[in-house]
Design a protein around this motif. Sequence first.
Motif, PDB file in Angstrom:
ATOM      1  N   GLU A   9       0.826  -1.199   0.000  1.00 13.11           N
ATOM      2  CA  GLU A   9       0.000   0.000   0.000  1.00 13.11           C
ATOM      3  C   GLU A   9       0.863   1.251   0.000  1.00 13.11           C
ATOM      4  O   GLU A   9       2.000   1.249   0.474  1.00 13.11           O
ATOM      5  CB  GLU A   9      -0.915   0.057   1.232  1.00 13.11           C
ATOM      6  N   ARG A  44      -5.971   9.314  -1.631  1.00 14.86           N
ATOM      7  CA  ARG A  44      -6.094   8.232  -2.605  1.00 14.86           C
ATOM      8  C   ARG A  44      -5.057   7.182  -2.250  1.00 14.86           C
ATOM      9  O   ARG A  44      -3.854   7.412  -2.371  1.00 14.86           O
ATOM     10  CB  ARG A  44      -5.876   8.739  -4.014  1.00 14.86           C
ATOM     11  N   SER A  74      -3.239   3.540  -2.765  1.00 12.35           N
ATOM     12  CA  SER A  74      -2.914   2.618  -3.841  1.00 12.35           C
ATOM     13  C   SER A  74      -2.444   1.289  -3.271  1.00 12.35           C
ATOM     14  O   SER A  74      -1.841   1.240  -2.193  1.00 12.35           O
ATOM     15  CB  SER A  74      -1.806   3.199  -4.725  1.00 12.35           C
ATOM     16  N   CYS A  75      -2.703   0.235  -4.020  1.00 15.94           N
ATOM     17  CA  CYS A  75      -2.283  -1.112  -3.627  1.00 15.94           C
ATOM     18  C   CYS A  75      -1.640  -1.758  -4.845  1.00 15.94           C
ATOM     19  O   CYS A  75      -2.328  -2.055  -5.829  1.00 15.94           O
ATOM     20  CB  CYS A  75      -3.499  -1.916  -3.171  1.00 15.94           C
ATOM     21  N   ASP A 128      -6.795  -0.811 -11.557  1.00 18.94           N
ATOM     22  CA  ASP A 128      -6.106  -0.516 -12.803  1.00 18.94           C
ATOM     23  C   ASP A 128      -5.430  -1.817 -13.202  1.00 18.94           C
ATOM     24  O   ASP A 128      -4.307  -2.128 -12.762  1.00 18.94           O
ATOM     25  CB  ASP A 128      -5.084   0.604 -12.622  1.00 18.94           C
ATOM     26  N   MET A 158      -2.931  -2.980 -10.112  1.00 21.97           N
ATOM     27  CA  MET A 158      -3.108  -2.197  -8.900  1.00 21.97           C
ATOM     28  C   MET A 158      -4.582  -2.040  -8.563  1.00 21.97           C
ATOM     29  O   MET A 158      -5.460  -2.182  -9.415  1.00 21.97           O
ATOM     30  CB  MET A 158      -2.490  -0.802  -9.052  1.00 21.97           C
ATOM     31  N   TYR A 195      -7.168   0.683  -5.984  1.00 19.86           N
ATOM     32  CA  TYR A 195      -7.160   2.007  -5.378  1.00 19.86           C
ATOM     33  C   TYR A 195      -8.339   2.156  -4.430  1.00 19.86           C
ATOM     34  O   TYR A 195      -9.328   1.430  -4.521  1.00 19.86           O
ATOM     35  CB  TYR A 195      -7.277   3.096  -6.464  1.00 19.86           C
TER      36      TYR A 195
END
Length: 128
Positions: A6, A19, A21-22, A76, A81, A83
Amino acid sequence: QLRLVESGGGLVQPGGSLRLSCAASGDTLDQWTVGWFRQAPGKEREGISYSGRRDGGTFYTEYVDSAKGRFTIGRDNAKNMAYLQMNNLWPEDTAIYYCAADYSPFCGLTNWRTISSWGQGTQGTVSS
C-alpha cells in the motif's frame, strides 16, 4: 504468492481527500477479490470496501455504510493495482489502512480473518 504493497496515506484536514494505492506482484490482481480494511487504535479491524470478479468477467463492489458516497474502490488492471479514493474525510476515518486480497470471493466485509493476502498497511490521519 500474491504480494501487496500500500501507499498514499498521509495527514489531511477534515473534509479532505486521500487516494490509497495497492500494488500487487506475484499474480494477476484482476483474478482476485481485492478490498480495503482499516484499524484504528484500540478498535477492531473494519472492512471498508471490496471488488470481486463475476464469472462473466465484470466486477462488482461492496461498501460499508459509512463509506458509501465518500469512498470509491477501483482497479487498474494494466498496472496490476487497486485504489481507494477517499473524499470528505472525517477524524473518525483516522486508521491504518490495509489492502487485502483472496482468490475466492470475500464472505462479506466482516469475515476478514479468512482473507489470505495482506499488505503492510498505510497510515491515514484526519486532523485539523
